[in-house]
Design a protein around this motif. Structure first.
Motif, PDB file in Angstrom:
ATOM      1  N   ARG A 122      46.771  50.215   6.431  1.00 59.77           N
ATOM      2  CA  ARG A 122      48.025  49.483   6.255  1.00 59.77           C
ATOM      3  C   ARG A 122      47.836  48.387   5.213  1.00 59.77           C
ATOM      4  NH1 ARG A 122      52.596  48.408   9.553  1.00 59.77           N
ATOM      5  NH2 ARG A 122      53.544  46.381   9.121  1.00 59.77           N
ATOM      6  N   ARG A 123      48.658  48.411   4.195  1.00 63.60           N
ATOM      7  CA  ARG A 123      48.612  47.350   3.194  1.00 63.60           C
ATOM      8  C   ARG A 123      49.104  46.054   3.823  1.00 63.60           C
ATOM      9  NH1 ARG A 123      47.509  48.975  -1.788  1.00 63.60           N
ATOM     10  NH2 ARG A 123      47.637  51.200  -2.281  1.00 63.60           N
ATOM     11  N   ARG A 124      48.475  44.967   3.428  1.00 63.29           N
ATOM     12  CA  ARG A 124      48.797  43.694   4.055  1.00 63.29           C
ATOM     13  C   ARG A 124      50.176  43.188   3.664  1.00 63.29           C
ATOM     14  NH1 ARG A 124      45.255  39.352   2.416  1.00 63.29           N
ATOM     15  NH2 ARG A 124      44.724  40.638   0.613  1.00 63.29           N
TER      16      ARG A 124
ATOM     17  N   GLY B 225      40.008  41.564  -2.017  1.00 66.88           N
ATOM     18  CA  GLY B 225      40.387  41.933  -0.666  1.00 66.88           C
ATOM     19  C   GLY B 225      40.271  43.429  -0.453  1.00 66.88           C
ATOM     20  N   TRP B 226      40.745  43.909   0.671  1.00 66.92           N
ATOM     21  CA  TRP B 226      40.657  45.323   0.983  1.00 66.92           C
ATOM     22  C   TRP B 226      41.906  45.737   1.756  1.00 66.92           C
ATOM     23  CZ3 TRP B 226      37.894  41.445   3.297  1.00 66.92           C
ATOM     24  CH2 TRP B 226      38.093  41.237   4.662  1.00 66.92           C
ATOM     25  N   ILE B 227      42.106  47.036   1.848  1.00 68.53           N
ATOM     26  CA  ILE B 227      43.224  47.556   2.613  1.00 68.53           C
ATOM     27  C   ILE B 227      42.738  47.783   4.041  1.00 68.53           C
ATOM     28  CG2 ILE B 227      44.930  49.399   2.841  1.00 68.53           C
ATOM     29  CD1 ILE B 227      44.615  49.930  -0.145  1.00 68.53           C
ATOM     30  N   PRO B 228      43.251  47.051   5.014  1.00 72.96           N
ATOM     31  CA  PRO B 228      42.795  47.218   6.402  1.00 72.96           C
ATOM     32  C   PRO B 228      42.963  48.660   6.883  1.00 72.96           C
ATOM     33  CG  PRO B 228      44.077  45.210   6.184  1.00 72.96           C
ATOM     34  CD  PRO B 228      44.227  45.939   4.883  1.00 72.96           C
ATOM     35  N   ARG B 229      41.955  49.163   7.591  1.00 70.58           N
ATOM     36  CA  ARG B 229      41.962  50.543   8.067  1.00 70.58           C
ATOM     37  C   ARG B 229      41.131  50.647   9.337  1.00 70.58           C
ATOM     38  NH1 ARG B 229      38.693  53.187   4.578  1.00 70.58           N
ATOM     39  NH2 ARG B 229      37.194  53.882   6.154  1.00 70.58           N
ATOM     40  N   ILE B 230      41.579  51.447  10.262  1.00 74.02           N
ATOM     41  CA  ILE B 230      40.805  51.742  11.464  1.00 74.02           C
ATOM     42  C   ILE B 230      40.647  53.251  11.569  1.00 74.02           C
ATOM     43  CG2 ILE B 230      40.689  51.596  13.983  1.00 74.02           C
ATOM     44  CD1 ILE B 230      42.290  49.029  13.857  1.00 74.02           C
ATOM     45  N   ASP B 231      39.404  53.686  11.758  1.00 70.35           N
ATOM     46  CA  ASP B 231      39.080  55.102  11.913  1.00 70.35           C
ATOM     47  C   ASP B 231      38.697  55.357  13.361  1.00 70.35           C
ATOM     48  OD1 ASP B 231      39.226  55.107   9.079  1.00 70.35           O
ATOM     49  OD2 ASP B 231      37.092  54.584   8.963  1.00 70.35           O
TER      50      ASP B 231
ATOM     51  N   ASP C 141      49.355  59.619  -0.611  1.00 67.65           N
ATOM     52  CA  ASP C 141      50.310  58.690  -1.221  1.00 67.65           C
ATOM     53  C   ASP C 141      49.712  57.287  -1.182  1.00 67.65           C
ATOM     54  OD1 ASP C 141      52.403  57.144  -2.093  1.00 67.65           O
ATOM     55  OD2 ASP C 141      53.925  58.125  -0.857  1.00 67.65           O
ATOM     56  N   GLN C 142      49.223  56.818  -2.319  1.00 63.43           N
ATOM     57  CA  GLN C 142      48.538  55.533  -2.384  1.00 63.43           C
ATOM     58  C   GLN C 142      49.502  54.343  -2.324  1.00 63.43           C
ATOM     59  OE1 GLN C 142      45.266  55.115  -2.411  1.00 63.43           O
ATOM     60  NE2 GLN C 142      44.611  57.232  -2.695  1.00 63.43           N
ATOM     61  N   LYS C 143      50.781  54.584  -2.492  1.00 56.98           N
ATOM     62  CA  LYS C 143      51.727  53.477  -2.622  1.00 56.98           C
ATOM     63  C   LYS C 143      52.382  53.076  -1.307  1.00 56.98           C
ATOM     64  CE  LYS C 143      52.857  54.603  -7.435  1.00 56.98           C
ATOM     65  NZ  LYS C 143      53.943  54.971  -8.395  1.00 56.98           N
ATOM     66  N   VAL C 144      52.331  53.940  -0.302  1.00 57.13           N
ATOM     67  CA  VAL C 144      53.022  53.625   0.947  1.00 57.13           C
ATOM     68  C   VAL C 144      52.332  52.460   1.656  1.00 57.13           C
ATOM     69  CG1 VAL C 144      53.904  55.950   1.280  1.00 57.13           C
ATOM     70  CG2 VAL C 144      51.668  55.340   2.203  1.00 57.13           C
ATOM     71  N   ASP C 145      53.127  51.706   2.418  1.00 62.62           N
ATOM     72  CA  ASP C 145      52.571  50.550   3.122  1.00 62.62           C
ATOM     73  C   ASP C 145      51.602  50.981   4.215  1.00 62.62           C
ATOM     74  OD1 ASP C 145      53.931  48.753   1.580  1.00 62.62           O
ATOM     75  OD2 ASP C 145      55.624  48.554   2.946  1.00 62.62           O
ATOM     76  N   GLU C 146      51.924  52.064   4.903  1.00 61.89           N
ATOM     77  CA  GLU C 146      51.034  52.551   5.966  1.00 61.89           C
ATOM     78  C   GLU C 146      50.857  54.052   5.825  1.00 61.89           C
ATOM     79  OE1 GLU C 146      50.983  50.784  10.000  1.00 61.89           O
ATOM     80  OE2 GLU C 146      51.560  52.795  10.678  1.00 61.89           O
ATOM     81  N   TYR C 147      49.610  54.498   5.959  1.00 64.11           N
ATOM     82  CA  TYR C 147      49.297  55.921   5.795  1.00 64.11           C
ATOM     83  C   TYR C 147      48.393  56.366   6.939  1.00 64.11           C
ATOM     84  CZ  TYR C 147      47.850  60.346   3.728  1.00 64.11           C
ATOM     85  OH  TYR C 147      47.628  61.687   3.499  1.00 64.11           O
ATOM     86  N   GLU C 148      48.724  57.513   7.508  1.00 66.33           N
ATOM     87  CA  GLU C 148      47.893  58.105   8.560  1.00 66.33           C
ATOM     88  C   GLU C 148      47.345  59.439   8.084  1.00 66.33           C
ATOM     89  OE1 GLU C 148      48.129  59.838  13.153  1.00 66.33           O
ATOM     90  OE2 GLU C 148      49.788  58.634  12.336  1.00 66.33           O
ATOM     91  N   GLY C 149      46.054  59.654   8.268  1.00 71.07           N
ATOM     92  CA  GLY C 149      45.445  60.912   7.867  1.00 71.07           C
ATOM     93  C   GLY C 149      44.363  61.327   8.846  1.00 71.07           C
ATOM     94  N   SER C 150      43.746  62.459   8.582  1.00 65.95           N
ATOM     95  CA  SER C 150      42.677  62.949   9.456  1.00 65.95           C
ATOM     96  C   SER C 150      41.688  63.774   8.641  1.00 65.95           C
ATOM     97  CB  SER C 150      43.248  63.792  10.599  1.00 65.95           C
ATOM     98  OG  SER C 150      43.887  64.952  10.098  1.00 65.95           O
ATOM     99  N   LEU C 151      40.458  63.821   9.144  1.00 67.58           N
ATOM    100  CA  LEU C 151      39.392  64.614   8.529  1.00 67.58           C
ATOM    101  C   LEU C 151      38.694  65.412   9.616  1.00 67.58           C
ATOM    102  CD1 LEU C 151      37.717  61.891   6.245  1.00 67.58           C
ATOM    103  CD2 LEU C 151      39.235  63.732   5.498  1.00 67.58           C
TER     104      LEU C 151
END
Length: 333
Positions: free
Chosen positions: A257-259, A239-245, A187-197
């Motif tokens: 998380r979208r800013r 800009g970019w969408i902040p993300r921590i892996d 879901d590209q539209k949500v403010d915060e997204y959690e996933g895994s690989l």
């Protein structure tokens, strides 16, 4: 390696130690090459520039392991330059690496076995075995999701086809980290997204371990969660969408998380706080990357640029892999 090699080596020295063993290679990607690299991979005189460069660097880094350079596009010597390079490197170093990229073409296992034999032909011992100093790296490159079985089959077929060479040191490496994480965000539209690989490289290696019955079992390697091809389309103009892996070896979790109205610092703090509260975060061994996430959760954010968080990702992954190897997880019978 790309960019200014001397500066990169200094960074290595600052981060580790000049007595720490490491492989030294040059990027084969045109987009990563510069005049310095092009000069070093020139095949003239048995790859003279490269050989002299690594011999000189050995004075500062005595445990350096140079990789054989192969530039078939410019080498018209019929393999003689490659042979001279191998002879010189084997004479001057304790170990010499030879990487064969087995992901970049549709060639089959017999073809790759032929390339390996052709490369080593001039330096095989009298019994037609490979020198003990040689380290063969079978590089499967990017492992597409659910493709580790095909990669495993190809690696085992190659190993069986070169078994008579009795190569004492073999590393199988690759990565399943994608060119862009966005492809795995449902879901590209949500403010915060959690996933895994999941790590396809680990799945591939464990399958090889279970199914290969040759004399020498290859060692595990990976790209530390870096994609093998540079993302030419990457741009931060908007800009970019902040993300921590965060990786604990088998699995990499990520939160982005979208800013919105947040600035970058606040967005990274919120992500780090959420990560530090996850149950899976406890599986990550204590390391520099984990400390940076914990610091960020309390507002102590060293840097907000994406490159810094790539370092955090790579550090948590390498720390997890080392911890797993130390407890023999990959090497149990």
């Amino acid at each position: 390696m790309n960019g200014d090699i001397n500066k990169n080596l200094q960074k290595w020295k600052d981060a580790f130690d000049e007595l720490c063993p490491f492989f030294l290679d040059l990027s084969s990607e045109e987009v990563r090459q510069n005049d310095q690299i092009k000069d070093l991979i020139a095949p003239d005189g048995g790859y003279h520039n490269w050989v002299q460069f690594v011999i000189e660097k050995k004075k500062e880094f005595p445990e350096i392991i140079p990789l054989v350079q192969i530039n078939d596009e410019l080498d018209t010597s019929g393999g003689n330059n490659r042979k001279l390079q191998l002879e010189a490197l084997l004479k001057n170093f304790d170990y010499v690496g030879y990487r064969e990229e087995i992901f970049s073409s549709e060639d089959n296992a017999d073809d790759f076995a032929g390339y390996i034999r052709e490369t080593l032909d001039g330096i095989l011992l009298e019994n037609r075995k490979a020198p003990e100093k040689l380290i063969l790296i079978l590089d499967v490159g990017y492992l597409f999701p659910k493709k580790y079985i095909q990669a495993k089959n190809k690696v085992i077929e190659i190993l069986n086809a070169i078994n008579d060479l009795a190569i004492q040191h073999i590393i199988v490496t690759g990565t399943s980290f994608p060119l862009t994480i966005s492809d795995f965000v449902e879901d590209q539209k949500v403010d915060e997204y959690e996933g895994s690989l999941d790590s396809e490289a680990i799945l591939m290696y464990q399958s090889i371990k279970n199914e290969y019955h040759g004399t020498i079992m290859p060692m595990y390697g990976d790209y530390a969660l870096i994609h093998p091809v540079k993302n030419k389309a990457m741009s931060y103009a908007r800009g970019w969408i902040p993300r921590i892996d965060v990786s604990y070896g088998d699995t990499m979790h990520f939160i982005r998380r979208r800013r919105n109205k947040d600035d970058y610092k606040e967005a990274y703090q919120n992500i780090a706080y959420n990560i530090s509260s996850k149950e899976w975060f406890s599986k990550v061994p204590e390391c520099w990357g984990k400390e940076k996430i914990k610091d960020a959760a309390w507002g102590k954010i060293e840097k907000v640029i994406p490159q810094f968080w790539v370092s955090v990702r790579a550090n948590t992954h390498m720390s997890a892999i080392v911890a797993q190897c130390n407890c023999a997880r990959f090497f149990e019978d």
